[in-house]
Design a protein around this motif. Structure first.
Motif, PDB file in Angstrom:
ATOM      1  N   ASN A   1       0.801  -1.231   0.000  1.00 50.51           N
ATOM      2  CA  ASN A   1       0.000   0.000   0.000  1.00 50.51           C
ATOM      3  C   ASN A   1       0.830   1.275   0.000  1.00 50.51           C
ATOM      4  O   ASN A   1       0.309   2.343  -0.241  1.00 50.51           O
ATOM      5  CB  ASN A   1      -0.949   0.014   1.203  1.00 50.51           C
ATOM      6  N   LEU A   2       2.112   1.176   0.261  1.00 46.71           N
ATOM      7  CA  LEU A   2       2.926   2.389   0.294  1.00 46.71           C
ATOM      8  C   LEU A   2       3.140   2.976  -1.097  1.00 46.71           C
ATOM      9  O   LEU A   2       3.589   4.100  -1.243  1.00 46.71           O
ATOM     10  CB  LEU A   2       4.268   2.142   0.980  1.00 46.71           C
ATOM     11  N   PHE A   3       2.808   2.216  -2.150  1.00 49.14           N
ATOM     12  CA  PHE A   3       2.898   2.724  -3.517  1.00 49.14           C
ATOM     13  C   PHE A   3       1.558   3.291  -3.944  1.00 49.14           C
ATOM     14  O   PHE A   3       0.515   2.834  -3.524  1.00 49.14           O
ATOM     15  CB  PHE A   3       3.293   1.609  -4.492  1.00 49.14           C
ATOM     16  N   ASN A   4       1.597   4.284  -4.809  1.00 51.14           N
ATOM     17  CA  ASN A   4       0.369   4.853  -5.347  1.00 51.14           C
ATOM     18  C   ASN A   4       0.013   4.106  -6.624  1.00 51.14           C
ATOM     19  O   ASN A   4       0.281   4.570  -7.727  1.00 51.14           O
ATOM     20  CB  ASN A   4       0.544   6.350  -5.610  1.00 51.14           C
ATOM     21  N   GLU A   5      -0.594   2.923  -6.471  1.00 51.58           N
ATOM     22  CA  GLU A   5      -0.908   2.117  -7.640  1.00 51.58           C
ATOM     23  C   GLU A   5      -2.085   2.666  -8.441  1.00 51.58           C
ATOM     24  O   GLU A   5      -2.412   2.167  -9.498  1.00 51.58           O
ATOM     25  CB  GLU A   5      -1.128   0.646  -7.266  1.00 51.58           C
ATOM     26  N   GLN A   6      -2.733   3.708  -7.931  1.00 51.10           N
ATOM     27  CA  GLN A   6      -3.851   4.319  -8.654  1.00 51.10           C
ATOM     28  C   GLN A   6      -3.371   5.285  -9.741  1.00 51.10           C
ATOM     29  O   GLN A   6      -4.107   5.585 -10.663  1.00 51.10           O
ATOM     30  CB  GLN A   6      -4.779   5.063  -7.675  1.00 51.10           C
ATOM     31  N   ALA A   7      -2.154   5.780  -9.610  1.00 52.98           N
ATOM     32  CA  ALA A   7      -1.612   6.702 -10.612  1.00 52.98           C
ATOM     33  C   ALA A   7      -1.457   5.965 -11.938  1.00 52.98           C
ATOM     34  O   ALA A   7      -1.317   4.754 -11.989  1.00 52.98           O
ATOM     35  CB  ALA A   7      -0.269   7.253 -10.153  1.00 52.98           C
ATOM     36  N   THR A   8      -1.511   6.709 -13.038  1.00 54.60           N
ATOM     37  CA  THR A   8      -1.397   6.096 -14.359  1.00 54.60           C
ATOM     38  C   THR A   8      -0.082   6.496 -15.012  1.00 54.60           C
ATOM     39  O   THR A   8       0.662   7.317 -14.476  1.00 54.60           O
ATOM     40  CB  THR A   8      -2.550   6.535 -15.277  1.00 54.60           C
ATOM     41  N   ASN A   9       0.138   5.928 -16.158  1.00 50.65           N
ATOM     42  CA  ASN A   9       1.343   6.250 -16.935  1.00 50.65           C
ATOM     43  C   ASN A   9       0.996   7.043 -18.194  1.00 50.65           C
ATOM     44  O   ASN A   9       1.780   7.075 -19.134  1.00 50.65           O
ATOM     45  CB  ASN A   9       2.094   4.971 -17.300  1.00 50.65           C
ATOM     46  N   LEU A  10      -0.147   7.687 -18.209  1.00 49.89           N
ATOM     47  CA  LEU A  10      -0.558   8.455 -19.387  1.00 49.89           C
ATOM     48  C   LEU A  10       0.422   9.581 -19.707  1.00 49.89           C
ATOM     49  O   LEU A  10       0.582   9.951 -20.871  1.00 49.89           O
ATOM     50  CB  LEU A  10      -1.969   9.011 -19.195  1.00 49.89           C
ATOM     51  N   SER A  11       1.091  10.088 -18.695  1.00 43.74           N
ATOM     52  CA  SER A  11       2.063  11.165 -18.946  1.00 43.74           C
ATOM     53  C   SER A  11       3.230  10.679 -19.808  1.00 43.74           C
ATOM     54  O   SER A  11       3.900  11.481 -20.457  1.00 43.74           O
ATOM     55  CB  SER A  11       2.594  11.724 -17.627  1.00 43.74           C
ATOM     56  N   MET A  12       3.451   9.362 -19.839  1.00 42.70           N
ATOM     57  CA  MET A  12       4.520   8.815 -20.671  1.00 42.70           C
ATOM     58  C   MET A  12       4.273   9.101 -22.147  1.00 42.70           C
ATOM     59  O   MET A  12       5.202   9.178 -22.939  1.00 42.70           O
ATOM     60  CB  MET A  12       4.654   7.303 -20.454  1.00 42.70           C
ATOM     61  N   LEU A  13       3.005   9.276 -22.520  1.00 44.10           N
ATOM     62  CA  LEU A  13       2.672   9.564 -23.918  1.00 44.10           C
ATOM     63  C   LEU A  13       3.149  10.947 -24.343  1.00 44.10           C
ATOM     64  O   LEU A  13       3.211  11.243 -25.534  1.00 44.10           O
ATOM     65  CB  LEU A  13       1.167   9.424 -24.144  1.00 44.10           C
ATOM     66  N   ASN A  14       3.490  11.788 -23.381  1.00 47.63           N
ATOM     67  CA  ASN A  14       4.026  13.116 -23.676  1.00 47.63           C
ATOM     68  C   ASN A  14       5.545  13.161 -23.586  1.00 47.63           C
ATOM     69  O   ASN A  14       6.147  14.205 -23.824  1.00 47.63           O
ATOM     70  CB  ASN A  14       3.426  14.157 -22.720  1.00 47.63           C
ATOM     71  N   ASN A  15       6.149  12.052 -23.239  1.00 45.89           N
ATOM     72  CA  ASN A  15       7.597  11.989 -23.093  1.00 45.89           C
ATOM     73  C   ASN A  15       8.208  11.596 -24.442  1.00 45.89           C
ATOM     74  O   ASN A  15       8.108  10.450 -24.866  1.00 45.89           O
ATOM     75  CB  ASN A  15       7.956  10.969 -22.003  1.00 45.89           C
ATOM     76  N   SER A  16       8.849  12.568 -25.101  1.00 41.02           N
ATOM     77  CA  SER A  16       9.358  12.309 -26.453  1.00 41.02           C
ATOM     78  C   SER A  16      10.456  11.249 -26.457  1.00 41.02           C
ATOM     79  O   SER A  16      10.550  10.448 -27.393  1.00 41.02           O
ATOM     80  CB  SER A  16       9.839  13.595 -27.116  1.00 41.02           C
ATOM     81  N   ARG A  17      11.285  11.199 -25.433  1.00 40.47           N
ATOM     82  CA  ARG A  17      12.331  10.175 -25.368  1.00 40.47           C
ATOM     83  C   ARG A  17      11.700   8.790 -25.327  1.00 40.47           C
ATOM     84  O   ARG A  17      12.124   7.884 -26.048  1.00 40.47           O
ATOM     85  CB  ARG A  17      13.218  10.397 -24.138  1.00 40.47           C
ATOM     86  N   PHE A  18      10.688   8.617 -24.495  1.00 41.96           N
ATOM     87  CA  PHE A  18      10.012   7.329 -24.383  1.00 41.96           C
ATOM     88  C   PHE A  18       9.348   6.951 -25.711  1.00 41.96           C
ATOM     89  O   PHE A  18       9.462   5.818 -26.179  1.00 41.96           O
ATOM     90  CB  PHE A  18       8.984   7.364 -23.252  1.00 41.96           C
ATOM     91  N   LYS A  19       8.667   7.918 -26.335  1.00 43.22           N
ATOM     92  CA  LYS A  19       8.001   7.639 -27.622  1.00 43.22           C
ATOM     93  C   LYS A  19       9.017   7.266 -28.697  1.00 43.22           C
ATOM     94  O   LYS A  19       8.767   6.367 -29.500  1.00 43.22           O
ATOM     95  CB  LYS A  19       7.157   8.837 -28.065  1.00 43.22           C
ATOM     96  N   ASN A  20      10.167   7.931 -28.707  1.00 39.28           N
ATOM     97  CA  ASN A  20      11.206   7.605 -29.684  1.00 39.28           C
ATOM     98  C   ASN A  20      11.765   6.204 -29.453  1.00 39.28           C
ATOM     99  O   ASN A  20      12.009   5.450 -30.402  1.00 39.28           O
ATOM    100  CB  ASN A  20      12.328   8.636 -29.646  1.00 39.28           C
ATOM    101  N   ILE A  21      11.960   5.855 -28.196  1.00 40.59           N
ATOM    102  CA  ILE A  21      12.455   4.515 -27.875  1.00 40.59           C
ATOM    103  C   ILE A  21      11.447   3.462 -28.313  1.00 40.59           C
ATOM    104  O   ILE A  21      11.820   2.434 -28.898  1.00 40.59           O
ATOM    105  CB  ILE A  21      12.774   4.394 -26.369  1.00 40.59           C
ATOM    106  N   ILE A  22      10.174   3.707 -28.065  1.00 41.79           N
ATOM    107  CA  ILE A  22       9.130   2.754 -28.473  1.00 41.79           C
ATOM    108  C   ILE A  22       9.103   2.636 -29.994  1.00 41.79           C
ATOM    109  O   ILE A  22       8.973   1.534 -30.544  1.00 41.79           O
ATOM    110  CB  ILE A  22       7.746   3.189 -27.930  1.00 41.79           C
ATOM    111  N   ALA A  23       9.254   3.751 -30.692  1.00 38.79           N
ATOM    112  CA  ALA A  23       9.267   3.721 -32.159  1.00 38.79           C
ATOM    113  C   ALA A  23      10.445   2.897 -32.673  1.00 38.79           C
ATOM    114  O   ALA A  23      10.294   2.093 -33.600  1.00 38.79           O
ATOM    115  CB  ALA A  23       9.322   5.143 -32.718  1.00 38.79           C
ATOM    116  N   ILE A  24      11.608   3.083 -32.061  1.00 37.81           N
ATOM    117  CA  ILE A  24      12.783   2.298 -32.452  1.00 37.81           C
ATOM    118  C   ILE A  24      12.550   0.823 -32.165  1.00 37.81           C
ATOM    119  O   ILE A  24      12.848  -0.039 -33.002  1.00 37.81           O
ATOM    120  CB  ILE A  24      14.045   2.818 -31.720  1.00 37.81           C
ATOM    121  N   TYR A  25      11.998   0.523 -31.006  1.00 38.81           N
ATOM    122  CA  TYR A  25      11.716  -0.861 -30.623  1.00 38.81           C
ATOM    123  C   TYR A  25      10.786  -1.522 -31.648  1.00 38.81           C
ATOM    124  O   TYR A  25      11.043  -2.630 -32.120  1.00 38.81           O
ATOM    125  CB  TYR A  25      11.091  -0.898 -29.224  1.00 38.81           C
ATOM    126  N   ILE A  26       9.730  -0.827 -32.009  1.00 38.35           N
ATOM    127  CA  ILE A  26       8.767  -1.366 -32.979  1.00 38.35           C
ATOM    128  C   ILE A  26       9.428  -1.565 -34.335  1.00 38.35           C
ATOM    129  O   ILE A  26       9.262  -2.610 -34.971  1.00 38.35           O
ATOM    130  CB  ILE A  26       7.531  -0.444 -33.083  1.00 38.35           C
TER     131      ILE A  26
END
Length: 104
Positions: free
Chosen positions: A49-74
């Protein structure tokens, strides 16, 4: 055919290494700015319970580094699946047929 096998295997290995690198880089970004507890919880694993498991990762969609890595992976994965693996399989099948004919 045997001599031509080495460059094909090298190309496949190189492509697989690129996929692994992109995967590792994506994980690093997730660890740095994502919510792993949310991902683990959505996979059906209970986290303390010490983690906030209710938070989402939607902000990752605004992270250009993450999106570029996913594009390279694909892209790297698609090249492996659609080009390198079929070329290697075809080469191995021809080599196998040649070996069978030689042994008969």
């Amino acid at each position: 055919m045997l001599v031509g096998l080495e460059p094909l295997v090298h190309r496949v290995k190189e492509q697989e290494d690129n996929v692994i690198i992109a995967n590792e880089q994506g994980r690093e970004v997730l660890i740095d700015v994502g919510n792993m507890a949310s991902m683990i919880t959505s996979a059906g694993v209970d986290v303390p319970n010490l983690f906030n498991e209710q938070a989402t990762n939607l902000s990752m969609l605004n992270n250009s580094r993450f999106k570029n890595i996913i594009a390279i992976y694909i892209a790297e994965t698609e090249v492996s699946i659609n080009e390198n693996y079929p070329a290697l399989e075809k080469h191995l099948n021809v080599l196998n047929t040649m070996l069978d004919e030689e042994l008969d």
